[in-house]
Design an enzyme around this catalytic site. Structure first.
Site, PDB file in Angstrom:
ATOM      1  N   TYR A 162     -16.602  13.902 -16.192  1.00 36.50           N
ATOM      2  CA  TYR A 162     -17.122  12.542 -16.028  1.00 36.50           C
ATOM      3  C   TYR A 162     -18.092  12.557 -14.828  1.00 36.50           C
ATOM      4  CZ  TYR A 162     -17.294   7.655 -14.735  1.00 36.50           C
ATOM      5  OH  TYR A 162     -17.740   6.403 -14.387  1.00 36.50           O
ATOM      6  N   ARG A 184       0.842  -1.219   0.000  1.00 39.28           N
ATOM      7  CA  ARG A 184       0.000   0.000   0.000  1.00 39.28           C
ATOM      8  C   ARG A 184       0.871   1.260   0.000  1.00 39.28           C
ATOM      9  NH1 ARG A 184      -1.839   2.288   4.462  1.00 39.28           N
ATOM     10  NH2 ARG A 184      -2.162   0.356   5.605  1.00 39.28           N
ATOM     11  N   ASP A 190      -7.880  16.675 -15.947  1.00 39.12           N
ATOM     12  CA  ASP A 190      -8.134  15.264 -16.261  1.00 39.12           C
ATOM     13  C   ASP A 190      -7.801  15.105 -17.742  1.00 39.12           C
ATOM     14  OD1 ASP A 190      -9.189  12.810 -16.993  1.00 39.12           O
ATOM     15  OD2 ASP A 190     -10.823  12.910 -15.544  1.00 39.12           O
ATOM     16  N   LYS A 249      -8.551   3.612 -19.528  1.00 37.16           N
ATOM     17  CA  LYS A 249      -8.897   4.021 -20.900  1.00 37.16           C
ATOM     18  C   LYS A 249      -7.707   3.842 -21.850  1.00 37.16           C
ATOM     19  CE  LYS A 249     -12.468   5.260 -18.528  1.00 37.16           C
ATOM     20  NZ  LYS A 249     -13.399   4.219 -18.164  1.00 37.16           N
TER      21      LYS A 249
HETATM   22  N1  LCS Z   1     -12.044  10.631 -15.814  1.00 35.11           N
HETATM   23  C1  LCS Z   1     -12.617  10.433 -17.020  1.00 35.11           C
HETATM   24  C2  LCS Z   1     -12.465  11.473 -18.083  1.00 35.11           C
HETATM   25  C3  LCS Z   1     -13.346   9.280 -17.252  1.00 35.11           C
HETATM   26  O1  LCS Z   1     -13.914   9.113 -18.460  1.00 35.11           O
HETATM   27  C4  LCS Z   1     -13.492   8.325 -16.211  1.00 35.11           C
HETATM   28  C5  LCS Z   1     -14.297   7.081 -16.401  1.00 35.11           C
HETATM   29  C6  LCS Z   1     -12.879   8.570 -14.987  1.00 35.11           C
HETATM   30  C7  LCS Z   1     -12.157   9.729 -14.822  1.00 35.11           C
HETATM   31  C8  LCS Z   1     -12.959   7.571 -13.852  1.00 35.11           C
HETATM   32  O2  LCS Z   1     -12.123   6.508 -14.111  1.00 35.11           O
HETATM   33  P1  LCS Z   1     -12.346   4.991 -13.569  1.00 35.11           P
HETATM   34  O3  LCS Z   1     -12.520   5.096 -12.102  1.00 35.11           O
HETATM   35  O4  LCS Z   1     -13.574   4.463 -14.222  1.00 35.11           O
HETATM   36  O5  LCS Z   1     -11.090   4.308 -13.962  1.00 35.11           O
HETATM   37  N2  LCS Z   1     -15.110   7.126 -17.530  1.00 35.11           N
HETATM   38  C9  LCS Z   1     -15.965   6.212 -17.907  1.00 35.11           C
HETATM   39  C10 LCS Z   1     -16.757   6.339 -19.051  1.00 35.11           C
HETATM   40  O6  LCS Z   1     -16.807   7.345 -19.765  1.00 35.11           O
HETATM   41  N3  LCS Z   1     -17.435   5.229 -19.228  1.00 35.11           N
HETATM   42  O7  LCS Z   1     -17.219   4.335 -18.205  1.00 35.11           O
HETATM   43  C11 LCS Z   1     -16.262   4.904 -17.285  1.00 35.11           C
END
Ligand code: LCS
Length: 395
Positions: free
Chosen positions: A113, A60, A185, A210
């Site tokens: 998001y 951790r 972001d 992503k």
């Molecule tokens: N920032 C952006 C721009 C995102 O698109 C997402 C998730 C996150 C942060 C959060 O990331 P995660 O915790 O899911 O790794 N976006 C998603 C989307 O557009 N579709 O499903 C998840």
């Protein structure tokens, strides 16, 4: 280091962050699948805890496989250091926990998001945190909303799912003049297409789920800081609240990262052609893609990004009903949330990724009921176009 900095990005992506292991000299980095690390003596254990000696204690708090990924991402984003997190949302919430306190205020992009916005408006609001989520391409509005207690300016550019672009350099100047921390972001662009720290941002985050991992098989996140001081503050909070990454997860993301450049090139090429084709299609009402001259911030995209990426949003002339029929009839494209994988994904943000945002706020942010989001993958362009055409012919 000087030698290294002369290399091209496509070379660095393949090599950065890994120094062949001294025992077996494996070309692929070892996965240190361990929760804890043995001390040579009680004295050494105490020295490690006191920070007098460098080394690993407990996963951790740090792990060599995770560190390899962190070093690679810090280098690619031109930052001081990086912290890998369990998910993208763990990166977002670590930033909020670190820099927001009781009665503080933040300003964010309205089309963030969904959960990045929702957690502030529902959960952090319980601790007295207030917020304004606005169109951050309007700098005058940001300026007017800054208060004495404003701590963060949190922007997403290009934004999910409207593809709106915010001027990062101008926001950085505004943030500096008002003593705010600018967080970007950078998930939609990836470090291949945009480096916000070079434009003056203080912190960059990514959902590694992503483009960076790129194979729709891992969740993960990262926070890259511009200074050691910011990194240390964030590291302290992350280590305590525990949203850290797992070593196997880090290894998978590092493996995905090695082909980021190739994947972005192919997917972006497909997206450029698909966006133009969609824009001229008789059944399509509008297309949001920063690579089209019709995008309101096309010139800004060219100034601050190396390319428009592979995310497109669009609406059909038949509105919501036609859109639903369309996404139910694609065959090659997969109806799924998430983005940035090698396969093309399609989804309806108003009822899926942004369902947690109230309708009025969605409408204000441009996340309308007719908006369809396409994450263009690396398939052959002709096959993608044929799939979209057959689904459009049914609408
Ligand atoms: N920032 C952006 C721009 C995102 O698109 C997402 C998730 C996150 C942060 C959060 O990331 P995660 O915790 O899911 O790794 N976006 C998603 C989307 O557009 N579709 O499903 C998840």
């Amino acid at each position: 280091m000087k030698e290294k900095n002369k290399r091209n990005l496509e070379t660095e992506i393949i090599h950065v962050g890994y120094h062949p292991d001294p025992i077996a000299h494996s070309v692929s980095p070892p996965i240190y699948q361990t929760s804890t690390f043995a001390f040579e003596s009680a004295e050494q254990g105490a020295a490690l805890f006191a920070g007098k000696e460098k080394g690993f204690i407990y996963t951790r708090l740090g792990n060599p496989t995770i560190l390899a990924l962190e070093e690679a991402l810090a280098f690619l984003e031109k930052g001081s250091a990086a912290l890998a997190t369990a998910t993208g949302m763990a990166a977002v919430s670590t930033i909020y926990l670190t820099f927001l306190e009781k009665d503080s205020h933040m300003i964010g992009t309205s089309a963030l998001y969904g959960p990045s916005r929702n957690i502030i408006e529902t959960e952090f609001a319980r601790f007295g945190v207030s917020s304004d989520f606005i169109d951050t391409s309007d700098l005058n509005r940001i300026q007017k909303l800054i208060r004495k207690n404003t701590r963060l300016l949190f922007i997403e550019s290009p934004a999910n799912p409207t593809m709106a672009i915010t001027d990062i350099k101008a926001c950085a100047e505004l943030a500096k003049a008002n003593n705010l921390i600018l967080v970007v972001d950078n998930t939609f662009a990836s470090p291949v297409l945009q480096n916000p720290l070079e434009l003056g941002a203080k912190i960059v985050i990514h959902s590694l789920t992503k483009f960076i991992n790129g194979h729709s098989d891992v969740v993960g996140g990262v926070i890259i800081s511009s200074t050691p001081e910011l990194h240390q503050r964030l590291q302290k909070v992350l280590r305590m609240h525990g949203g850290t990454m797992d070593p196997h997860q880090a290894w998978l993301v590092l493996r995905g990262l090695r082909t980021l450049n190739l994947r972005i090139e192919k997917a972006q090429g497909n997206a450029e052609k698909l966006a133009s084709w969609l824009e001229s299609h008789p059944k399509v009402a509008w297309v949001n893609y920063p690579g089209l001259e019709s995008h309101p911030q096309y010139d800004l995209m060219k100034k601050q990004m190396k390319g428009p990426g592979s995310m497109i949003s669009f609406g059909l002339k038949g509105g919501y009903e036609a859109g639903l029929k369309f996404i139910n009839n694609v065959k090659l494209c997969t109806l799924a949330v998430s983005l940035g994988g090698i396969e093309t994904l399609i989804q309806h943000p108003a009822s899926m990724t942004h369902a947690s945002v109230p309708k009025k706020e969605k409408d204000e942010a441009g996340i309308t009921d007719d908006l369809i989001r396409l994450s263009v993958g690396c398939e052959a362009y002709e096959d993608l176009m044929a799939d979209l055409e057959q689904a459009l012919s049914l609408c």
